[in-house]
Write an enzyme that holds these catalytic residues in place. Structure first.
Site, PDB file in Angstrom:
ATOM      1  N   ASP A  17      46.604  20.285 142.003  1.00 38.20           N
ATOM      2  CA  ASP A  17      45.541  19.531 142.681  1.00 38.20           C
ATOM      3  C   ASP A  17      44.918  18.444 141.810  1.00 38.20           C
ATOM      4  O   ASP A  17      43.726  18.157 141.929  1.00 38.20           O
ATOM      5  CB  ASP A  17      44.409  20.463 143.175  1.00 38.20           C
ATOM      6  CG  ASP A  17      44.944  21.579 144.038  1.00 38.20           C
ATOM      7  OD1 ASP A  17      45.856  21.302 144.815  1.00 38.20           O
ATOM      8  OD2 ASP A  17      44.439  22.711 143.922  1.00 38.20           O
ATOM      9  N   LYS A  20      48.786  14.314 141.691  1.00 40.45           N
ATOM     10  CA  LYS A  20      50.184  13.898 141.530  1.00 40.45           C
ATOM     11  C   LYS A  20      50.610  12.977 142.663  1.00 40.45           C
ATOM     12  O   LYS A  20      51.344  12.017 142.456  1.00 40.45           O
ATOM     13  CB  LYS A  20      51.123  15.109 141.518  1.00 40.45           C
ATOM     14  CG  LYS A  20      51.106  15.908 140.251  1.00 40.45           C
ATOM     15  CD  LYS A  20      52.167  16.992 140.270  1.00 40.45           C
ATOM     16  CE  LYS A  20      51.976  18.059 141.309  1.00 40.45           C
ATOM     17  NZ  LYS A  20      50.822  18.931 141.135  1.00 40.45           N
ATOM     18  N   GLY A  44      49.847  20.382 148.491  1.00 37.79           N
ATOM     19  CA  GLY A  44      49.212  19.385 149.353  1.00 37.79           C
ATOM     20  C   GLY A  44      49.008  18.130 148.528  1.00 37.79           C
ATOM     21  O   GLY A  44      48.147  18.093 147.659  1.00 37.79           O
ATOM     22  N   HIS A  45      49.848  17.142 148.752  1.00 41.66           N
ATOM     23  CA  HIS A  45      49.744  15.912 147.956  1.00 41.66           C
ATOM     24  C   HIS A  45      49.083  14.832 148.802  1.00 41.66           C
ATOM     25  O   HIS A  45      49.603  14.438 149.844  1.00 41.66           O
ATOM     26  CB  HIS A  45      51.134  15.471 147.482  1.00 41.66           C
ATOM     27  CG  HIS A  45      51.723  16.428 146.486  1.00 41.66           C
ATOM     28  ND1 HIS A  45      53.009  16.349 146.025  1.00 41.66           N
ATOM     29  CD2 HIS A  45      51.170  17.479 145.847  1.00 41.66           C
ATOM     30  CE1 HIS A  45      53.214  17.330 145.145  1.00 41.66           C
ATOM     31  NE2 HIS A  45      52.111  18.025 145.036  1.00 41.66           N
ATOM     32  N   GLN A 231      52.367  22.004 142.498  1.00 40.84           N
ATOM     33  CA  GLN A 231      51.522  22.884 141.663  1.00 40.84           C
ATOM     34  C   GLN A 231      51.394  22.375 140.216  1.00 40.84           C
ATOM     35  O   GLN A 231      51.522  21.187 139.992  1.00 40.84           O
ATOM     36  CB  GLN A 231      52.052  24.337 141.680  1.00 40.84           C
ATOM     37  CG  GLN A 231      51.965  25.017 143.036  1.00 40.84           C
ATOM     38  CD  GLN A 231      53.096  24.663 143.959  1.00 40.84           C
ATOM     39  OE1 GLN A 231      54.243  24.633 143.560  1.00 40.84           O
ATOM     40  NE2 GLN A 231      52.779  24.385 145.219  1.00 40.84           N
TER      41      GLN A 231
HETATM   42  P1  IMP Z   1      51.375  30.748 146.527  1.00 39.89           P
HETATM   43  O1  IMP Z   1      52.085  29.615 145.852  1.00 39.89           O
HETATM   44  O2  IMP Z   1      50.947  30.432 147.937  1.00 39.89           O
HETATM   45  O3  IMP Z   1      52.152  32.041 146.439  1.00 39.89           O
HETATM   46  O4  IMP Z   1      50.002  31.012 145.724  1.00 39.89           O
HETATM   47  C1  IMP Z   1      50.004  31.514 144.378  1.00 39.89           C
HETATM   48  C2  IMP Z   1      48.859  30.906 143.580  1.00 39.89           C
HETATM   49  O5  IMP Z   1      49.135  29.514 143.371  1.00 39.89           O
HETATM   50  C3  IMP Z   1      47.498  30.955 144.275  1.00 39.89           C
HETATM   51  O6  IMP Z   1      46.500  31.073 143.287  1.00 39.89           O
HETATM   52  C4  IMP Z   1      47.392  29.607 144.939  1.00 39.89           C
HETATM   53  O7  IMP Z   1      46.050  29.208 145.155  1.00 39.89           O
HETATM   54  C5  IMP Z   1      48.073  28.719 143.885  1.00 39.89           C
HETATM   55  N1  IMP Z   1      48.677  27.517 144.457  1.00 39.89           N
HETATM   56  C6  IMP Z   1      49.829  27.426 145.145  1.00 39.89           C
HETATM   57  N2  IMP Z   1      50.099  26.160 145.467  1.00 39.89           N
HETATM   58  C7  IMP Z   1      49.096  25.418 144.969  1.00 39.89           C
HETATM   59  C8  IMP Z   1      48.830  24.023 144.956  1.00 39.89           C
HETATM   60  O8  IMP Z   1      49.584  23.177 145.455  1.00 39.89           O
HETATM   61  N3  IMP Z   1      47.682  23.638 144.320  1.00 39.89           N
HETATM   62  C9  IMP Z   1      46.856  24.519 143.711  1.00 39.89           C
HETATM   63  N4  IMP Z   1      47.072  25.822 143.699  1.00 39.89           N
HETATM   64  C10 IMP Z   1      48.180  26.278 144.313  1.00 39.89           C
END
Ligand code: IMP
Length: 432
Positions: A17, A20, A44-45, A231
Site C-alpha cells: 500500500d 506502487k 489494490g493498486h 504487496q
Molecule cells: P492475504 O494475502 O489476503 O492472504 O492476506 C495476508 C496478509 O497480507 C493480511 O495481513 C493482509 O492484510 C495482507 N495483505 C494482502 N494483500 C495486501 C495488499 O495488497 N496490501 C497490504 N496488505 C496486504
C-alpha cells in the site's frame, strides 16, 4: 553498463500500500512490457492519470500505455470473475484491452469460490490469532498449488474442463464440510459457478497464452521490461513477518520465479515507500500511532484498503523495517510517496532504530513477529514545512524542510531516493 539495462522491477520494502500503482503507471510510459509477478486480487493498486482514477487488483498498472504489453505471470493467482469485472470497468473508461495488450499465463492458478470459503473458515477458526487476510482466497489457492491440486487457467480451455471442474468441486465440498467440523454440509451452486466461468472464459480466452516465451522474446531483444509486485517484502511468505504474511513472494526472488529472468539481469529494483508506514491486518507495527496523529495521517492520507476498505494502521516511517525489506527484497533505489500528507504538520518523526531487549538495531536481523512485537522505536524529530507541496515540480521547488526530510530518509535508509511523489496524479512526481 549492465547488459540488460532495460529490465526494471518495482516492489515495496514494507507492508504494501505504498503507491506502487502510481510509480508503475509513471514508469510504464516508457515500458514495452509490464508483468505482474505475484499475488492476486488481494492487491489494490491505485492509479490516477488523464484517463481517470482506477483501483486495479489484477491487471498490471501499465495497462494505460497502449503501446505496452501487460502480462499476468504464472505465479499470480487469478479470480476469473473479478478479472473480467476489472476488464469491463476499464473498457467503460475507453481503455482498450484485448489479446494483444493483456496476456494471462496458462499456468496461473484459478481462485474459485471454495478458496474464499476456506479463507474465511480458517480465519474464523483462528479466533484471536487470525491473520486478517483480505478474504480473497489467496492462501487456500496457493496451498492447493503447493499440493499440486486445483484448477489452472489452462483448464478453462481444456476439452475435459467440466470433468475436472466436477471432480474438484466435489472434493472441495467435502473439504469445506470437514473444515466446519462436519457441522454443516457445504454445497456450491454448480450451475451458477459454471455459467460465470463460461462467461469469463469467453472474454479472457484470447488473452490466455504461454507467457514465458513472450517474456524471453522481449528480454532477448532488450526491450524495456517492467516487473510489478503486489504487496510488500514484510508480507513475503519466507522473508516477511510470518505468520502475518501473504502466500507469495513480492521481492526479486518472486520476479525471477515469475519471469525466468535471473536477478543479475535486472538493472534496478525500485522500492516504493510512503513518508510514513501503514499496515492492514493483524501483527505488530512498531511505529503505530494509536492517537490523534495516527488518525490525522489516516484521514489526510485516505488510508483505507483499496480491496477491503479496512482502515489502515498508521505510524511514523519505520527505517529499520525499510532497511530489512530493502535488503531481503534486493532493492537498489527508493521512490518516496505521499510526502504531501505532512504539508500541515509542524513536526515529523522518523523511526531510525529499534531497541529490542536492550539491544539496538538499525537493520533488524529478522522480521519475526516476536522481534517486531518487542521492538521499541527510536525516534528522531524533524521540523515540518507547513506549506503546500502539491505544485512542486523539482526538488528545489520543495520547501527547505521538505528537502531536509527527503535527504534524512535517504541517509537513514542508505538508498538513493530517485523519485518523490507529492500527490496521486501521475504528474505530481519529482525526479531527484
Ligand atoms: P492475504 O494475502 O489476503 O492472504 O492476506 C495476508 C496478509 O497480507 C493480511 O495481513 C493482509 O492484510 C495482507 N495483505 C494482502 N494483500 C495486501 C495488499 O495488497 N496490501 C497490504 N496488505 C496486504
Amino acid at each position: 553498463m549492465a547488459v540488460w539495462e532495460k529490465t526494471n522491477f518495482v516492489t515495496d520494502p514494507l507492508w504494501g500500500d505504498n503507491g506502487k500503482g502510481k510509480v508503475i503507471d509513471l514508469m510504464a510510459q516508457r515500458a514495452d512490457m509490464v508483468i505482474r509477478i505475484n499475488g492476486g486480487p488481494n492487491a489494490g493498486h491505485t492509479v490516477r492519470n488523464e484517463k481517470g482514477e482506477f483501483a486495479l487488483h489484477l491487471i498490471p498498472s501499465g495497462i494505460f500505455n497502449p503501446e505496452a504489453v501487460c502480462a499476468l505471470a504464472g505465479t499470480v493467482v487469478v479470480n476469473p470473475i473479478l478479472l473480467t469485472e476489472e476488464i469491463k470497468n476499464l473498457r467503460k473508461s475507453d481503455i482498450e484491452i484485448n489479446g494483444n495488450n493483456l496476456l494471462i499465463s496458462r499456468d496461473a492458478h484459478l481462485i474459485m469460490p471454495w478458496h474464499r470459503t476456506r479463507d474465511n473458515l480458517r480465519e474464523t477458526s483462528r479466533g484471536n490469532e487470525k491473520i486478517g487476510t483480505t478474504g480473497q482466497g489467496i492462501g487456500p489457492t496457493y496451498s492447493d498449488r503447493s499440493l499440486r491440486e486445483g484448477l489452472r487457467v489452462r483448464d478453462l480451455l481444456s476439452p475435459d474442463f467440466v470433468e475436472k471442474f466436477n471432480k474438484e468441486m466435489s472434493y472441495q465440498e467435502k473439504l469445506a464440510g470437514i473444515m466446519s467440523d462436519n457441522t454443516k454440509t457445504v454445497y456450491y451452486n454448480r450451475e451458477k459457478i459454471l455459467n460465470d466461468l463460461y462467461e469469463a472464459r469467453e472474454m479472457i480466452a484470447p488473452m490466455i497464452t504461454d507467457v514465458l516465451p513472450v517474456i524471453w522474446n522481449y528480454h532477448s531483444r532488450r526491450k524495456n521490461i517492467l516487473g510489478e509486485a503486489g504487496q510488500g517484502m514484510l508480507l513475503d511468505l519466507d522473508l516477511g513477518c510470518y505468520p502475518g504474511v501473504t502466500s507469495s513472494h513480492p521481492g526479486i526472488a518472486g520476479f525471477n520465479l515469475a519471469t525466468g529472468i535471473p536477478p543479475k539481469d535486472v538493472a534496478r529494483v525500485i522500492g516504493v515507500t510512503k513518508a510514513y508506514t501503514t499496515r492492514v491486518g493483524e501483527g505488530p507495527l512498531p511505529t503505530e500511532l494509536c492517537d490523534e496523529i495516527g488518525e490525522k495521517i489516516r484521514k489526510i492520507g485516505h488510508e483505507f484498503g483499496a480491496t477491503t476498505g479496512r482502515p489502515r494502521r498508521c505510524g511514523w516511517l519505520d527505517i529499520p523495517a525499510l532497511r530489512y525489506g530493502s535488503r531481503v527484497g534486493g532493492i537498489d533505489t527508493l521512490a518516496l510517496t505521499k510526502i504531501d500528507i505532512f504539508d500541515t504538520f509542524s513536526e515529523i518523526k522518523i523511526c531510525i532504530g529499534y531497541e529490542v531487549d536492550e539491544v539496538k538495531y538499525v537493520t533488524p536481523p529478522e522480521a519475526s513477529n516476536e522481534l517486531l512485537a518487542k521492538a521499541k522505536p527510536i525516534l528522531t524529530s524533524l521540523p515540518g514545512w507547513e506549506k503546500d507541496t502539491s505544485s512542486c515540480k523539482t526538488f528545489n521547488d520543495l520547501p527547505k524542510n521538505a528537502q531536509r526530510f527527503v535527504m534524512s530518509v535517504q541517509e537513514w535508509a542508505g538508498k538513493r531516493i530517485e523519485l518523490v511523489s507529492v500527490g496521486s496524479d501521475r504528474q505530481a512526481s519529482i525526479y531527484t
